[in-house]
Design an enzyme around this catalytic site. Structure first.
Site, mmCIF file in Angstrom:
data_model
loop_
_atom_site.group_PDB
_atom_site.id
_atom_site.type_symbol
_atom_site.label_atom_id
_atom_site.label_comp_id
_atom_site.label_asym_id
_atom_site.label_seq_id
_atom_site.Cartn_x
_atom_site.Cartn_y
_atom_site.Cartn_z
ATOM 1 N N HIS A 1 79.840 64.602 -35.760
ATOM 2 C CA HIS A 1 78.697 64.753 -36.646
ATOM 3 C C HIS A 1 78.550 66.257 -36.883
ATOM 4 C CE1 HIS A 1 77.698 61.020 -34.412
ATOM 5 N NE2 HIS A 1 77.119 60.648 -35.522
ATOM 6 N N ASP B 1 77.047 67.868 -33.944
ATOM 7 C CA ASP B 1 77.813 67.857 -32.681
ATOM 8 C C ASP B 1 78.568 69.184 -32.593
ATOM 9 O OD1 ASP B 1 77.091 65.174 -32.296
ATOM 10 O OD2 ASP B 1 78.915 64.442 -33.255
ATOM 11 N N MET C 1 88.032 62.417 -39.163
ATOM 12 C CA MET C 1 86.779 61.877 -39.682
ATOM 13 C C MET C 1 85.620 62.787 -39.306
ATOM 14 S SD MET C 1 83.856 60.148 -38.539
ATOM 15 C CE MET C 1 84.082 58.992 -37.214
ATOM 16 N N GLU D 1 79.109 52.366 -42.184
ATOM 17 C CA GLU D 1 79.140 51.684 -40.885
ATOM 18 C C GLU D 1 77.899 50.827 -40.700
ATOM 19 O OE1 GLU D 1 80.000 54.037 -37.463
ATOM 20 O OE2 GLU D 1 79.003 52.636 -36.104
ATOM 21 N N LYS E 1 75.133 48.248 -38.873
ATOM 22 C CA LYS E 1 74.531 47.950 -37.569
ATOM 23 C C LYS E 1 73.242 47.187 -37.847
ATOM 24 C CE LYS E 1 73.097 50.034 -33.149
ATOM 25 N NZ LYS E 1 72.868 51.308 -32.419
ATOM 26 N N GLU F 1 82.010 48.347 -36.429
ATOM 27 C CA GLU F 1 81.986 48.679 -35.001
ATOM 28 C C GLU F 1 81.873 47.393 -34.198
ATOM 29 O OE1 GLU F 1 79.822 52.045 -33.233
ATOM 30 O OE2 GLU F 1 79.069 50.644 -31.732
ATOM 31 N N HIS G 1 78.382 46.605 -32.834
ATOM 32 C CA HIS G 1 77.352 46.312 -33.839
ATOM 33 C C HIS G 1 77.468 44.896 -34.380
ATOM 34 C CE1 HIS G 1 77.065 50.900 -34.665
ATOM 35 N NE2 HIS G 1 76.817 50.587 -33.411
ATOM 36 N N ASP H 1 85.461 51.413 -35.375
ATOM 37 C CA ASP H 1 84.838 51.925 -34.140
ATOM 38 C C ASP H 1 85.048 50.897 -33.047
ATOM 39 O OD1 ASP H 1 81.877 53.849 -35.208
ATOM 40 O OD2 ASP H 1 84.037 54.227 -35.286
ATOM 41 N N ASP I 1 72.583 48.467 -28.009
ATOM 42 C CA ASP I 1 73.933 48.944 -28.310
ATOM 43 C C ASP I 1 74.530 49.635 -27.086
ATOM 44 O OD1 ASP I 1 75.208 51.275 -30.841
ATOM 45 O OD2 ASP I 1 76.196 49.776 -29.585
ATOM 46 N N ASP J 1 77.798 50.277 -26.331
ATOM 47 C CA ASP J 1 78.936 51.195 -26.544
ATOM 48 C C ASP J 1 79.801 51.302 -25.283
ATOM 49 O OD1 ASP J 1 77.047 53.509 -28.662
ATOM 50 O OD2 ASP J 1 78.138 51.677 -29.152
ATOM 51 N N ASP K 1 84.308 54.544 -30.276
ATOM 52 C CA ASP K 1 82.935 55.033 -30.395
ATOM 53 C C ASP K 1 82.151 54.457 -29.221
ATOM 54 O OD1 ASP K 1 80.280 54.957 -32.894
ATOM 55 O OD2 ASP K 1 80.563 56.082 -31.057
#
Ligand code: DIG
Ligand code: MN
Ligand code: MN
Length: 383
Positions: free
Chosen positions: A54, A57, A88, A181, A183, A217, A220, A245, A255, A257, A287
């Site tokens: 991101h 990030d 990405m 994406e 969710k 994902e 998700h 993802d 979520d 992950d 992810d």
């Protein structure tokens, strides 16, 4: 088999995954925040092909232009030093309080304008670091109560934003595609564009649908109670599976992950088999993040585990496809298949006149139990 990754596997991680400090709604961070360069070297150590990010990030939201340039320079130097790529990038349109009511779909036009600006700058940053794909995950694009906006207004605003940003990419001459994406919820009570199906339908309404695909994902679609493979296969068939993802998730939970394959092994196997059978050539992004219990070594265990499980299941898929008993059973099951049915007047008249033995159709045993048990045997390592 050593299950050692190679760049051809295209395994990627986001900075936010191995850099996750382990904060949760009920607890403070348990791990330090590592800088992007440290994380790039960690990913190189575990065998990743690439690293995604991101905007914030990589570059803190309040960084000065000089700090931004230094951070980007150091990040690109680390990519060069390790051989990793950044395929990405994406925008954080969900952390800052300004986005508390959404970004592209927020009721405040100032927030929507700021989100567009932030996305354009994020796109510039992603392209500068070599990204060929830009993801939009609308974590805050939703509601806790539908009193606040008509869902049609939300979709119109979302569409305007994606159309605007597609036009920006074309105007800039960037070689960049978008992936949306889905969710269903979290952090908002309900999130717009909740599943792969919603996104596929939405893409058809855009000005530049050829520029936009889907980033499904695992967690998700699972949160929505859906079969992940079915959504991924439909995105693939539509030519829209631009990215994926990979992680894992227990249904009916927030979520999670989780590390890839750590919750639903059979579903994960069929997903890996599909991606390998169709020759999916996109990045395989994990992810996901390590358990909150882990230290930095545990984070490396997590990342290595994602990769190892994928490679083990890839080998299992090769063996499933080569297994004589499984393939003989599939041939028997599909023996009567006569290919696609195409309409003609003659065909329809003949079909309407045909006699079917409905009882015999219902009585036929299909041996699916045997086929699935052979799959289980293979996954459990006893064949
Ligand atoms: C969460 O599943 C989202 C964010 O981490 C990011 O925007 C996107 C990119 O894969 N996934
Ligand atoms: Mn997730
Ligand atoms: Mn994701």
């Amino acid at each position: 088999m050593t299950y050692t990754p190679t760049p051809a596997d295209k395994f990627t991680f986001g900075l936010w995954t191995v850099g996750n400090p382990g904060r949760d709604p009920f607890g403070e961070p348990v791990r330090p925040r590592y800088d992007p360069v440290t994380l790039v070297h960690l990913l190189a150590e575990v065998g990743a092909y690439g690293v995604n990010f991101h905007d914030n990030d990589l570059v803190p939201i309040d960084a000065t232009p000089a700090e931004r340039d230094r951070i980007v320079r150091d990040f690109k130097a680390a990519l060069t030093a390790t051989g990793l790529v950044a395929p990405m990038a994406t925008t954080n349109l969900f952390s800052d309080p300004a986005f508390k009511d959404g970004a592209f779909t927020a009721n405040d036009p100032q927030v929507r304008a700021y989100a567009l600006q932030k996305a354009m700058r994020g796109i510039d940053l992603g392209v500068e670091c070599g990204a060929g794909l830009y993801i939009f995950w609308g974590g805050r694009e939703g509601t806790e109560t539908d009193a606040v906006r008509d869902p049609r207004e939300a979709l119109k605003r979302y569409r305007e934003a994606i159309n605007y940003l597609c036009a920006y990419v074309k105007d800039q001459g960037y070689s960049l595609r978008f992936a949306l994406e889905p969710k269903p919820n979290e952090p908002r009570g309900d999130i717009y564009l909740a599943t792969v199906g919603h996104v596929l339908a939405f893409i058809t309404t855009l000005d530049y649908p050829e520029m936009v695909g889907v980033n499904p994902e695992v967690a998700h679609e699972t949160m929505a109670g859906l079969n992940v493979l079915h959504g991924v296969a439909q995105a693939w068939e539509a030519g829209k599976l631009l990215h994926i993802d990979l992680n894992d998730q227990v249904i009916g939970r927030y979520d999670q992950d989780f590390r890839f394959g750590s919750a639903n092994l059979k579903a994960t196997f069929f997903l890996v088999k599909f991606l390998e059978d169709v020759g999916f050539d996109g990045p395989r992004q994990f992810d996901a993040h390590a358990y909150r219990t882990e230290d930095l070594e545990g984070v490396k265990d997590f990342a290595r585990g994602c990769i190892r499980t994928y490679l083990i299941l890839k080998e299992k898929a090769r063996r499933w496809n080569a297994d004589p008993e499984i393939q003989a059973l599939l041939a028997e099951i599909n023996a009567g298949d006569q290919g696609p049915v195409v309409y003609s007047r003659e065909h329809a008249d003949a079909l309407k006149a045909r006699e079917f033995d409905r009882a015999a159709l219902g009585a036929r045993g299909l041996a699916y139990e045997r086929l699935d048990q052979l799959t289980i045997d293979l996954l459990l390592g006893v064949r």
